[in-house]
Motif scaffolding. Sequence first.
Motif, PDB file in Angstrom:
ATOM      1  N   ILE A   3      43.366 138.104 128.304  1.00 29.30           N
ATOM      2  CA  ILE A   3      43.776 137.471 129.552  1.00 29.30           C
ATOM      3  C   ILE A   3      44.891 136.491 129.224  1.00 29.30           C
ATOM      4  N   GLU A   4      46.012 136.685 129.888  1.00 27.47           N
ATOM      5  CA  GLU A   4      47.204 135.887 129.624  1.00 27.47           C
ATOM      6  C   GLU A   4      46.908 134.395 129.733  1.00 27.47           C
ATOM      7  N   GLY A   5      47.400 133.653 128.756  1.00 26.87           N
ATOM      8  CA  GLY A   5      47.226 132.209 128.749  1.00 26.87           C
ATOM      9  C   GLY A   5      45.918 131.733 128.164  1.00 26.87           C
ATOM     10  N   SER A   6      45.085 132.653 127.641  1.00 29.17           N
ATOM     11  CA  SER A   6      43.764 132.263 127.133  1.00 29.17           C
ATOM     12  C   SER A   6      43.732 132.060 125.622  1.00 29.17           C
ATOM     13  N   ASP A   7      44.853 132.207 124.962  1.00 25.47           N
ATOM     14  CA  ASP A   7      44.919 132.045 123.501  1.00 25.47           C
ATOM     15  C   ASP A   7      43.888 132.903 122.770  1.00 25.47           C
ATOM     16  N   GLY A   8      43.643 134.101 123.306  1.00 28.18           N
ATOM     17  CA  GLY A   8      42.722 135.030 122.661  1.00 28.18           C
ATOM     18  C   GLY A   8      41.256 134.742 122.905  1.00 28.18           C
ATOM     19  N   GLN A   9      40.945 133.758 123.742  1.00 33.37           N
ATOM     20  CA  GLN A   9      39.550 133.384 123.986  1.00 33.37           C
ATOM     21  C   GLN A   9      38.887 134.210 125.083  1.00 33.37           C
ATOM     22  N   LEU A  10      39.699 134.878 125.927  1.00 34.31           N
ATOM     23  CA  LEU A  10      39.165 135.677 127.032  1.00 34.31           C
ATOM     24  C   LEU A  10      39.782 137.067 127.003  1.00 34.31           C
ATOM     25  N   HIS A  11      38.947 138.061 127.205  1.00 35.31           N
ATOM     26  CA  HIS A  11      39.413 139.446 127.277  1.00 35.31           C
ATOM     27  C   HIS A  11      38.778 140.113 128.483  1.00 35.31           C
ATOM     28  N   GLN A  12      39.456 141.111 129.019  1.00 38.67           N
ATOM     29  CA  GLN A  12      38.923 141.828 130.171  1.00 38.67           C
ATOM     30  C   GLN A  12      39.082 143.324 129.970  1.00 38.67           C
TER      31      GLN A  12
ATOM     32  N   THR B  23      34.417 140.779 131.695  1.00 36.83           N
ATOM     33  CA  THR B  23      35.172 139.686 131.097  1.00 36.83           C
ATOM     34  C   THR B  23      34.352 139.164 129.934  1.00 36.83           C
ATOM     35  N   ARG B  24      35.012 139.048 128.789  1.00 33.94           N
ATOM     36  CA  ARG B  24      34.345 138.554 127.584  1.00 33.94           C
ATOM     37  C   ARG B  24      34.934 137.190 127.226  1.00 33.94           C
ATOM     38  N   PHE B  25      34.064 136.199 127.148  1.00 38.29           N
ATOM     39  CA  PHE B  25      34.427 134.856 126.713  1.00 38.29           C
ATOM     40  C   PHE B  25      34.016 134.730 125.253  1.00 38.29           C
ATOM     41  N   LYS B  26      34.948 134.435 124.376  1.00 37.12           N
ATOM     42  CA  LYS B  26      34.598 134.247 122.969  1.00 37.12           C
ATOM     43  C   LYS B  26      33.905 132.907 122.800  1.00 37.12           C
ATOM     44  N   ALA B  27      33.126 132.779 121.729  1.00 35.80           N
ATOM     45  CA  ALA B  27      32.437 131.519 121.438  1.00 35.80           C
ATOM     46  C   ALA B  27      33.456 130.386 121.407  1.00 35.80           C
ATOM     47  N   GLY B  28      33.146 129.310 122.100  1.00 37.30           N
ATOM     48  CA  GLY B  28      34.039 128.156 122.153  1.00 37.30           C
ATOM     49  C   GLY B  28      35.102 128.225 123.228  1.00 37.30           C
ATOM     50  N   ALA B  29      35.134 129.295 124.002  1.00 39.97           N
ATOM     51  CA  ALA B  29      36.152 129.439 125.061  1.00 39.97           C
ATOM     52  C   ALA B  29      36.003 128.325 126.094  1.00 39.97           C
TER      53      ALA B  29
END
Length: 121
Positions: free
Chosen positions: A22-31, A47-53
Amino acid sequence: MKTTAQYWNVLATNNANQWEEIEGSDGQLHQLTLAIDDSTGDYTRLTRFKAGANTQAFGAKSHTYPEEIYIISGRLYDAAFDLWLEAGHYASRPPGEVHGPFTCEQECLVLEVSYPSQALS
């Protein structure tokens, strides 16, 4: 009509390339969009939130259309509700309901079903 797909394991390692950051998420969010109706815009996605997102940079959100969410795994803090959402939590959000920003301590996977075709004018 939404796109269709035969059974496939969206979480399998060999399908990791199907997810997009997801743009602007610095790799912390993916869809991963599972199905979409190109004519109405209605969609189903993960939507996947990485640990610490932390989505503080995106701020709180609302939509003009209804949306359903289901927490599949992990836990996610919704600042708008001052509530930890855990695996099994479900919500059917009406148009205009404010949610987020979100933080998570461990990876979290969320199923979203959104209905832009039902947007309020």
